[in-house]
Write a protein that holds these residues in place. Structure first.
Motif, PDB file in Angstrom:
ATOM      1  N   ARG B 294       0.843  -1.192   0.000  1.00 55.31           N
ATOM      2  CA  ARG B 294       0.000   0.000   0.000  1.00 55.31           C
ATOM      3  C   ARG B 294       0.878   1.241   0.000  1.00 55.31           C
ATOM      4  O   ARG B 294       1.979   1.253   0.528  1.00 55.31           O
ATOM      5  CB  ARG B 294      -0.852   0.039   1.260  1.00 55.31           C
ATOM      6  CG  ARG B 294      -1.496  -1.247   1.610  1.00 55.31           C
ATOM      7  CD  ARG B 294      -2.836  -1.381   0.918  1.00 55.31           C
ATOM      8  NE  ARG B 294      -3.660  -2.310   1.672  1.00 55.31           N
ATOM      9  CZ  ARG B 294      -4.481  -1.931   2.623  1.00 55.31           C
ATOM     10  NH1 ARG B 294      -4.595  -0.662   2.925  1.00 55.31           N
ATOM     11  NH2 ARG B 294      -5.200  -2.799   3.282  1.00 55.31           N
ATOM     12  N   LEU B 295       0.294   2.267  -0.566  1.00 52.74           N
ATOM     13  CA  LEU B 295       0.951   3.569  -0.495  1.00 52.74           C
ATOM     14  C   LEU B 295       0.444   4.269   0.755  1.00 52.74           C
ATOM     15  O   LEU B 295      -0.757   4.430   0.956  1.00 52.74           O
ATOM     16  CB  LEU B 295       0.592   4.397  -1.738  1.00 52.74           C
ATOM     17  CG  LEU B 295       0.986   5.861  -1.670  1.00 52.74           C
ATOM     18  CD1 LEU B 295       2.491   6.002  -1.638  1.00 52.74           C
ATOM     19  CD2 LEU B 295       0.406   6.614  -2.850  1.00 52.74           C
ATOM     20  N   ARG B 296       1.361   4.631   1.630  1.00 52.99           N
ATOM     21  CA  ARG B 296       0.942   5.271   2.879  1.00 52.99           C
ATOM     22  C   ARG B 296       1.227   6.760   2.775  1.00 52.99           C
ATOM     23  O   ARG B 296       2.357   7.177   2.495  1.00 52.99           O
ATOM     24  CB  ARG B 296       1.657   4.647   4.065  1.00 52.99           C
ATOM     25  CG  ARG B 296       1.288   3.183   4.218  1.00 52.99           C
ATOM     26  CD  ARG B 296       2.050   2.502   5.336  1.00 52.99           C
ATOM     27  NE  ARG B 296       1.605   2.956   6.645  1.00 52.99           N
ATOM     28  CZ  ARG B 296       2.422   3.240   7.624  1.00 52.99           C
ATOM     29  NH1 ARG B 296       3.723   3.149   7.430  1.00 52.99           N
ATOM     30  NH2 ARG B 296       1.967   3.610   8.795  1.00 52.99           N
ATOM     31  N   VAL B 297       0.181   7.548   2.956  1.00 51.71           N
ATOM     32  CA  VAL B 297       0.338   8.999   2.915  1.00 51.71           C
ATOM     33  C   VAL B 297      -0.306   9.583   4.160  1.00 51.71           C
ATOM     34  O   VAL B 297      -1.115   8.932   4.821  1.00 51.71           O
ATOM     35  CB  VAL B 297      -0.309   9.618   1.655  1.00 51.71           C
ATOM     36  CG1 VAL B 297       0.419   9.191   0.410  1.00 51.71           C
ATOM     37  CG2 VAL B 297      -1.779   9.275   1.582  1.00 51.71           C
ATOM     38  N   ALA B 349      -4.425   1.648  -1.920  1.00 49.20           N
ATOM     39  CA  ALA B 349      -4.037   0.549  -2.802  1.00 49.20           C
ATOM     40  C   ALA B 349      -3.737   1.116  -4.187  1.00 49.20           C
ATOM     41  O   ALA B 349      -4.601   1.721  -4.809  1.00 49.20           O
ATOM     42  CB  ALA B 349      -5.159  -0.481  -2.887  1.00 49.20           C
ATOM     43  N   PRO B 350      -2.490   0.970  -4.658  1.00 46.91           N
ATOM     44  CA  PRO B 350      -2.110   1.593  -5.931  1.00 46.91           C
ATOM     45  C   PRO B 350      -3.011   1.172  -7.084  1.00 46.91           C
ATOM     46  O   PRO B 350      -3.377   1.987  -7.925  1.00 46.91           O
ATOM     47  CB  PRO B 350      -0.679   1.097  -6.155  1.00 46.91           C
ATOM     48  CG  PRO B 350      -0.174   0.737  -4.804  1.00 46.91           C
ATOM     49  CD  PRO B 350      -1.348   0.283  -4.030  1.00 46.91           C
ATOM     50  N   ASP B 351      -3.403  -0.123  -7.085  1.00 44.80           N
ATOM     51  CA  ASP B 351      -4.174  -0.574  -8.238  1.00 44.80           C
ATOM     52  C   ASP B 351      -5.582  -0.006  -8.253  1.00 44.80           C
ATOM     53  O   ASP B 351      -6.261  -0.042  -9.264  1.00 44.80           O
ATOM     54  CB  ASP B 351      -4.203  -2.106  -8.287  1.00 44.80           C
ATOM     55  CG  ASP B 351      -4.708  -2.680  -6.995  1.00 44.80           C
ATOM     56  OD1 ASP B 351      -4.689  -1.941  -5.994  1.00 44.80           O
ATOM     57  OD2 ASP B 351      -5.114  -3.843  -6.987  1.00 44.80           O
ATOM     58  N   ARG B 352      -6.038   0.554  -7.115  1.00 47.01           N
ATOM     59  CA  ARG B 352      -7.365   1.140  -7.112  1.00 47.01           C
ATOM     60  C   ARG B 352      -7.330   2.582  -7.606  1.00 47.01           C
ATOM     61  O   ARG B 352      -8.370   3.185  -7.855  1.00 47.01           O
ATOM     62  CB  ARG B 352      -7.972   1.110  -5.708  1.00 47.01           C
ATOM     63  CG  ARG B 352      -8.045  -0.246  -5.083  1.00 47.01           C
ATOM     64  CD  ARG B 352      -8.926  -1.187  -5.838  1.00 47.01           C
ATOM     65  NE  ARG B 352     -10.269  -0.670  -6.003  1.00 47.01           N
ATOM     66  CZ  ARG B 352     -11.200  -1.299  -6.687  1.00 47.01           C
ATOM     67  NH1 ARG B 352     -10.912  -2.436  -7.294  1.00 47.01           N
ATOM     68  NH2 ARG B 352     -12.395  -0.804  -6.804  1.00 47.01           N
ATOM     69  N   LEU B 353      -6.153   3.136  -7.701  1.00 47.66           N
ATOM     70  CA  LEU B 353      -6.054   4.519  -8.152  1.00 47.66           C
ATOM     71  C   LEU B 353      -6.071   4.621  -9.665  1.00 47.66           C
ATOM     72  O   LEU B 353      -5.903   5.691 -10.213  1.00 47.66           O
ATOM     73  CB  LEU B 353      -4.758   5.154  -7.614  1.00 47.66           C
ATOM     74  CG  LEU B 353      -4.730   5.444  -6.111  1.00 47.66           C
ATOM     75  CD1 LEU B 353      -3.345   5.841  -5.678  1.00 47.66           C
ATOM     76  CD2 LEU B 353      -5.737   6.540  -5.767  1.00 47.66           C
ATOM     77  N   GLY B 354      -6.217   3.494 -10.300  1.00 45.44           N
ATOM     78  CA  GLY B 354      -6.255   3.537 -11.749  1.00 45.44           C
ATOM     79  C   GLY B 354      -4.987   3.007 -12.373  1.00 45.44           C
ATOM     80  O   GLY B 354      -4.844   3.012 -13.590  1.00 45.44           O
ATOM     81  N   LEU B 355      -4.086   2.522 -11.543  1.00 43.85           N
ATOM     82  CA  LEU B 355      -2.864   1.922 -12.085  1.00 43.85           C
ATOM     83  C   LEU B 355      -3.078   0.423 -12.234  1.00 43.85           C
ATOM     84  O   LEU B 355      -4.045  -0.139 -11.730  1.00 43.85           O
ATOM     85  CB  LEU B 355      -1.681   2.195 -11.155  1.00 43.85           C
ATOM     86  CG  LEU B 355      -1.288   3.669 -11.051  1.00 43.85           C
ATOM     87  CD1 LEU B 355      -0.364   3.878  -9.883  1.00 43.85           C
ATOM     88  CD2 LEU B 355      -0.623   4.114 -12.351  1.00 43.85           C
ATOM     89  N   GLY B 356      -2.130  -0.221 -12.883  1.00 48.31           N
ATOM     90  CA  GLY B 356      -2.251  -1.659 -13.084  1.00 48.31           C
ATOM     91  C   GLY B 356      -2.053  -2.409 -11.787  1.00 48.31           C
ATOM     92  O   GLY B 356      -1.777  -1.829 -10.740  1.00 48.31           O
ATOM     93  N   GLU B 357      -2.208  -3.740 -11.877  1.00 49.58           N
ATOM     94  CA  GLU B 357      -2.123  -4.554 -10.669  1.00 49.58           C
ATOM     95  C   GLU B 357      -0.730  -4.564 -10.062  1.00 49.58           C
ATOM     96  O   GLU B 357      -0.563  -4.724  -8.868  1.00 49.58           O
ATOM     97  CB  GLU B 357      -2.542  -5.989 -10.976  1.00 49.58           C
ATOM     98  CG  GLU B 357      -4.037  -6.151 -10.956  1.00 49.58           C
ATOM     99  CD  GLU B 357      -4.421  -7.590 -10.764  1.00 49.58           C
ATOM    100  OE1 GLU B 357      -3.547  -8.367 -10.345  1.00 49.58           O
ATOM    101  OE2 GLU B 357      -5.565  -7.922 -11.052  1.00 49.58           O
ATOM    102  N   GLU B 363       5.053   4.616  -8.253  1.00 49.63           N
ATOM    103  CA  GLU B 363       4.205   5.046  -9.369  1.00 49.63           C
ATOM    104  C   GLU B 363       2.938   5.699  -8.848  1.00 49.63           C
ATOM    105  O   GLU B 363       2.471   6.713  -9.369  1.00 49.63           O
ATOM    106  CB  GLU B 363       3.843   3.841 -10.242  1.00 49.63           C
ATOM    107  CG  GLU B 363       5.007   3.288 -11.044  1.00 49.63           C
ATOM    108  CD  GLU B 363       4.593   2.015 -11.760  1.00 49.63           C
ATOM    109  OE1 GLU B 363       3.579   2.064 -12.497  1.00 49.63           O
ATOM    110  OE2 GLU B 363       5.266   0.989 -11.572  1.00 49.63           O
ATOM    111  N   ALA B 364       2.388   5.082  -7.792  1.00 47.15           N
ATOM    112  CA  ALA B 364       1.142   5.606  -7.234  1.00 47.15           C
ATOM    113  C   ALA B 364       1.350   7.009  -6.687  1.00 47.15           C
ATOM    114  O   ALA B 364       0.505   7.895  -6.859  1.00 47.15           O
ATOM    115  CB  ALA B 364       0.642   4.675  -6.133  1.00 47.15           C
ATOM    116  N   LEU B 365       2.498   7.208  -6.032  1.00 53.23           N
ATOM    117  CA  LEU B 365       2.791   8.524  -5.466  1.00 53.23           C
ATOM    118  C   LEU B 365       2.931   9.565  -6.571  1.00 53.23           C
ATOM    119  O   LEU B 365       2.422  10.684  -6.464  1.00 53.23           O
ATOM    120  CB  LEU B 365       4.070   8.454  -4.628  1.00 53.23           C
ATOM    121  CG  LEU B 365       4.378   9.682  -3.789  1.00 53.23           C
ATOM    122  CD1 LEU B 365       3.242   9.944  -2.812  1.00 53.23           C
ATOM    123  CD2 LEU B 365       5.695   9.521  -3.066  1.00 53.23           C
TER     124      LEU B 365
END
Lengths: 215, 599
Positions: B294-297, B349-357, B363-365
């Motif tokens: 997960r991306l933690r912000v 969750a990075p993949d829920r932000l519109g990125l791939g699995e 990348e998510a950041l």
């Protein structure tokens, strides 16, 4: 000569034997020949006054009988498989089982037929064989009677083997109940056969020779 | 008769040497001895290896009778049953087939097979007749042979002789799950579980589970397990629905699983899965509980965050993309004043932000950075209009001041936040409903309706027209008045309907935008009511005149007939209606805004 006379004679005086009279009987058919005859004129069997190898064979058969009597007691006699249970019983184990279940009579019969008689036969034959060379307590006449008893009783020792054979033949009910003979049945039969042969090998005339004057 | 001379016996001397005098019969005992020894040696050499298995109890195990079975084939027999030195265990000595001895290494397992009657049926029935037996299980790799083993109290689920996959399920508690409960896939039993065990850290329980081949092919890392124990009763639009999977799962509990998302990795033996309380929870977990990193912000909020808690959903465009994992209070100095701010750590969750699995957190950041440049802010929003539950919303404010993600070394990246004026929304909305409900609109409508009915009766009566010609003019006037009144009432009714719709909209509305719209149209409705109310006073005045004139006419014909009575009733009704209308008009005229603002 009546038995009584014989006994009296045996205790008092030297016996008159066929050999001392220069006679020899055919061992098979009983016809008496003059000493020196090689073959029986009636049945053609070999005639010997005394069987020199008799004692050797007695000991050999006896030893074989004792040897095979050991596995007969160690290995199972009967393999019983029923729906519920599987059982292997040795001779002594079977006797103990029967005794514990209260069948004292049957236990006694099996014990006598399978243990007392065979061992008694071993002892009796050994005693007779020893008595030929050495001086023993029983006199010749008693030993001869003992010999006859051993010969007579020998065939009855097979009673155990017959029981096993009959049970094995009858009780083959698939998975419900099966009785099979064990290794002990074979060794016991062999043991009985060997002791019978041993008893047969004993030339009873040798019993009397000890009382005879040396030739 | 002379005595015959005894014949001289013919004596044959035996051959010299002891060897020649030996009888061949001696071969027989030698042979017997040899055979006996041979048999004995064979028995000894074929005698199996003695192993010892320690059981807690040895119910039904008997020496020389109980068998050891491997794949249902007898491979040994119990020779002895004794106790361990401290009497704590029963040690069963088993003579095992010599050929199998090399396989009895550390992975060998033993247990006693007994008849067992459970909800799922009867097992081990054959042991009722044959007695219990010991079942052994080991793999087909010879290893370091062992002679001392510990027996299992129950048959293991995952034995090397069973094809399938062993798993570990993690659950919060083991309340409704009993050992041996089935694992169902679309209602078909495909496996079972062992008794739940307390996890090593004491936090939750772990359950060993086993899914038989070939069903274990259905398992991937995306598989979710949930509890189907017991009965679920739900009350919904379709009535009451009672739901339970099977009798076995009702009594023993049960577990179902499904692979809801394709493309997971194949599972390994002993892989760990979370056990969810029910299917919706398992499904929801796919959105928030991804195994991916997960991306933690960090998001810093001012003001009250009552309603914000760990596990609060983070939404982006209305879709859950993560959750709040931590809330911390931080005291800060702002312009010399001590201010307490709330740091909420968001796990996205990075993949829920519109990125791939396979998207990484980096990348998510970067993506989030781009969004923030376009005006994305984190703010608190109401989860629903009527509860105080909050969600963290990642919403876009294109007109806001430029901001960026503060990414300092040693701290989590900080997401800029936006003000959320949620404070009074709940109170306001609630007030609107209360006031609308308090308006005497229903009574007004009811009495107006009675009036119309009575008026119609009077007007349509034959006698009225025939007997009282003077009345005709009055009635004609009344007739013109009635449609007018009806139109007014219709208008009032439409207004009421509109108000009701707004109320419904307000009740259902989830988003702030909807509330704003609703409030706007409520204001419109209020205006309409005002207009309608403005039209009311002239009508009332005319009704009054009508009533007094009618009364005058009727008094002239002081005939106490039925007609008069009904006419009088009508007049009373008209008066009442006029009064009610007047009251409403007064309320509305005095303060039309009170309908909306309550102040």
């Amino acid at each position: 000569m009546s038995v009584h006379d014989m006994e009296v004679a045996g205790t008092r005086a030297r016996l008159t034997t066929a050999r001392s009279q220069g006679l020899v009987a055919c061992h098979r058919c009983g016809r008496v020949h003059a000493a020196g005859t090689g073959r029986c004129t009636r049945c053609g069997g070999a005639i010997e006054s005394r069987d020199a190898a008799s004692l050797q064979r007695v000991w050999a058969w006896l030893l074989a009988g004792i040897v095979v009597y050991i596995p007969a007691n160690v290995y199972p006699m009967l393999r019983t498989a029923t729906l519920l249970d599987r059982d292997e019983s040795t001779i002594v184990g079977g006797v103990i089982d029967l005794f514990q279940h209260g069948s004292y009579a049957v236990a006694a019969i099996v014990f006598i037929a399978s243990v007392v008689i065979p061992i008694g036969k071993f002892l009796a034959i050994a005693y007779l064989a020893l008595g030929i060379r050495r001086t023993v307590v029983m006199n010749a006449h008693q030993r001869h009677r003992l010999f006859e008893v051993v010969e007579f009783i020998g065939r009855w020792s097979m009673i155990d083997v017959f029981v096993v054979a009959i049970l094995s033949a009858l009780v083959q009910l698939g998975s419900v109940a099966i009785i099979n003979p064990g290794i002990a049945a074979v060794s016991f039969a062999l043991s009985v056969a060997f002791t019978m042969l041993s008893a047969q090998s004993l030339d009873p005339r040798l019993i009397w020779d000890a009382d005879e004057e040396p030739v | 008769m002379s005595d015959p001379t005894p014949a001289e016996p013919h004596v044959r001397r035996g051959a010299g040497g002891i060897l020649f005098r030996l009888s061949f019969v001696w071969l027989v005992p030698v042979l017997a001895l040899a055979i006996s020894l041979g048999v004995a040696w064979q028995s000894y050499s074929e005698r199996g290896v003695l192993i010892e298995i320690a059981f807690e109890s040895a119910s039904g195990i008997a020496a020389d009778r109980t068998e050891l079975k491997y794949r249902d084939v007898s491979v040994g027999t119990v020779e002895d049953v004794s106790f361990s030195e401290d009497l704590g265990e029963v040690v069963v000595a088993v003579r095992v087939d010599r050929t199998l001895a090399p396989y009895l290494d550390s992975d060998a397992e033993f247990w006693v097979v007994q008849p067992e009657v459970s909800v799922r049926g009867i097992s081990g029935l054959n042991t009722v007749l044959s007695g219990v037996y010991i079942e052994g299980s080991w793999d087909n790799d010879p290893g370091e042979p062992m002679t001392r083993f510990t027996g299992l109290p129950r048959p293991p689920l995952a034995s090397p002789t069973r094809a399938g996959t062993a798993l570990v399920l993690r659950a919060r508690d083991g309340n409704s799950i009993a050992a041996g409960a089935p694992i169902l896939y679309k209602g078909i039993p495909v496996g079972a579980i062992e008794a739940p065990q307390l996890a090593e850290d004491g936090d939750g329980v772990s359950i060993n589970a086993f899914v038989e081949a070939p069903y274990d092919r259905l398992l991937t890392s995306n598989t979710r397990f949930w509890d189907i124990s017991g009965v679920s009763v739900s009350l919904g639009a379709g009535g009451v629905s009672l739901d339970f999977s099977s009798l076995a799962s009702l009594v023993e509990g049960g577990i179902s699983f499904d692979t809801m998302v394709s493309g997971g990795d194949p599972v390994e033996r002993g892989q760990s899965f979370q056990l969810y309380a029910d299917q919706p929870a398992a499904r929801a977990s796919l959105l928030t509980d991804r195994s991916a990193e997960r991306l933690r912000v960090l998001a810093v909020f001012d003001g009250s965050v009552s309603g914000l808690s760990q596990g609060t959903t983070v939404r982006f465009q209305g879709v859950p993309v993560g959750e709040v994992t931590e809330i911390a209070m931080v005291a800060e100095d702002i312009d010399g004043r001590k201010v307490v701010r709330l740091n909420a750590t968001l796990a996205l969750a990075p993949d829920r932000l519109g990125l791939g699995e396979d998207a990484s957190t980096q990348e998510a950041l970067a993506l989030l950075d781009d969004y923030v440049a376009q005006g994305l802010r984190a703010r608190l929003a109401s989860a629903s209009l009527l509860s105080s539950q909050l969600v963290v919303e990642l919403a876009e404010f294109p007109d806001s001041d430029p901001a960026w993600i503060v990414n300092e070394e040693g701290r989590l990246p900080e997401l800029p936040t936006a003000e959320s004026d949620l404070a009074d929304l709940n109170a306001t909305a609630q007030g609107v409903f209360e006031r609308i409900n308090a308006l005497p609109i229903e009574e007004l409508l009811a009495s107006a309706q009675t009036l119309l009915v009575s008026a119609n009766e009077v007007v349509s009566a034959e006698e009225t027209r025939a007997v009282i010609p003077e009345l005709t003019g009055t009635l004609a006037e009344a007739r013109t008045l009635i449609p007018e009144l009806a139109a007014t009432l219709d208008e009032a009714r439409a207004t009421l309907t509109e108000a009701r719709q707004i109320a419904a909209e307000l009740r259902e509305g989830g988003a702030t935008a909807a509330v704003n719209g609703a409030l706007d149209s409520a204001a419109n409705a209020a205006n309409a009511v005002e207009t309608a109310a403005g039209a009311l006073p002239p009508i009332v005045a005319r009704l009054d005149t009508l009533a007094s004139r009618t009364e005058a006419v009727l008094n002239a014909y002081s005939d106490n007939s039925r007609l008069i009575n009904s006419a009088l009733t009508t007049l009373r009704d008209i008066s009442e209606a006029a009064d009610a209308l007047r009251g409403l008009a007064r309320t509305l005229q005095r303060n039309p805004n009170s309908l909306l603002m309550g102040r």
